[in-house]
Design an enzyme around this catalytic site. Structure first.
Site, short mmCIF file in Angstrom:
data_model
loop_
_atom_site.label_atom_id
_atom_site.label_comp_id
_atom_site.label_asym_id
_atom_site.label_seq_id
_atom_site.Cartn_x
_atom_site.Cartn_y
_atom_site.Cartn_z
CG ASP A 6 -20.79 -6.09 18.88
OD1 ASP A 6 -21.39 -7.39 19.15
OD2 ASP A 6 -19.69 -6.01 18.89
CE LYS A 13 -17.94 -3.02 20.31
NZ LYS A 13 -16.33 -3.49 19.72
N GLY A 103 -22.23 -17.43 16.65
CA GLY A 103 -22.80 -16.05 17.23
C GLY A 103 -22.72 -15.07 16.28
CB SER A 104 -25.01 -12.19 15.83
OG SER A 104 -26.44 -13.05 15.43
CG ASP A 105 -20.33 -12.25 18.80
OD1 ASP A 105 -20.66 -13.22 18.23
OD2 ASP A 105 -19.47 -12.14 20.00
NE ARG A 106 -17.02 -17.57 16.68
CZ ARG A 106 -17.58 -19.11 16.57
NH1 ARG A 106 -18.29 -19.64 17.43
NH2 ARG A 106 -16.44 -19.85 15.93
#
Length: 249
Positions: A6, A13, A103-106
């Site tokens: 991430d 991370k 967003g890719s994290d979301r």
């Protein structure tokens, strides 16, 4: 074995998974430091484990950092690296907005909770404070507000007489000096911001939700709400694990 990562604006991370997709080892990096030398320094001692990796998946909001990882794993281990938004996730979650604008994290956060078809709001305390809404396995969209740390750092940098401050929970709303006044403003200000956004989401969708807090300051704010809140620092990584399983199995 598998590798997931991430890449956030502040912190990156990475996590090595065993053959059963269980987290075996985590690696934490400062995103601003990421270059070829820094990545090699932090991963070179793991060469024996990485040689057994079958699949690499990242979610990234920093394209240049992701590119460095992609080149590194290709040249060092001859491994192809995938980014979450380039992978077909349609069997895991139905997205009701433009996927390119998430967003890719979301997206990974939403995927982590979409399996059981319940309703969730995920509040992520990162560089931005984000709210993502998942209703019965469908991603409805979300809200992006200024990040707590970023806002505090900006104030300190712009205001000459405000010293560096480490934010913590403060019981009094009325500060007796500059430091306690800033702490009260930021802590209770963000509690108010978060509470109001949650109320409006619930009112607008006419739905009750399970609420998850994640990210760096999640634990600091968790106890100041009437809602039952679950703390899950690994929600983003757990979403990536679901995607890896779906690609491999």
């Amino acid at each position: 074995m598998y590798l997931i990562g991430d890449i956030g604006n502040t912190e990156t991370k990475c996590c090595i998974l065993d053959e059963n997709f269980k987290k075996k080892r985590k690696i934490f990096l400062k995103t601003k430091k990421i270059n070829k030398k820094y990545v090699n320094k932090n991963f070179n001692h793991l060469s024996s484990q990485l040689k057994n990796v079958k699949y690499i998946l990242f979610c990234s909001v920093v394209p240049n950092s992701y590119k460095i990882f992609k080149i590194y794993f290709k040249s060092k281990f001859h491994l192809k690296t995938y980014e979450l938004k380039d992978v077909d996730t349609s069997s895991l979650i139905k997205i009701l907005v433009n996927k390119k604008q998430i967003g890719s994290d979301r997206l990974s956060n939403a995927i982590s909770v979409s399996e059981n078809k319940k309703n969730y709001i995920i509040v992520d305390f990162g560089t931005a404070t984000t709210f993502d809404v998942v209703k019965k396995g469908k991603y409805l969209g979300g809200v992006i507000a200024p990040g707590v740390k970023l806002s505090l750092e900006n104030l300190i940098n712009k205001a000459s007489l405000i010293p560096k401050i480490k934010l913590n929970k403060i019981s009094n709303i009325i500060g007796k000096n500059t430091i306690s006044s800033v702490k009260a403003g930021f802590y209770w200000g963000y509690v108010g911001l978060i509470k109001n956004i949650l109320i409006l989401i619930i009112k607008n969708t006419k739905t009750k939700y399970n609420i998850i807090f994640t990210g760096g300051l999640a634990n600091l704010f968790k106890s100041s709400f009437d809602y039952k809140i679950k703390l899950d620092k690994d929600v983003t990584l757990n979403g990536l694990i679901r995607v890896v399983k779906n690609q491999i199995l």
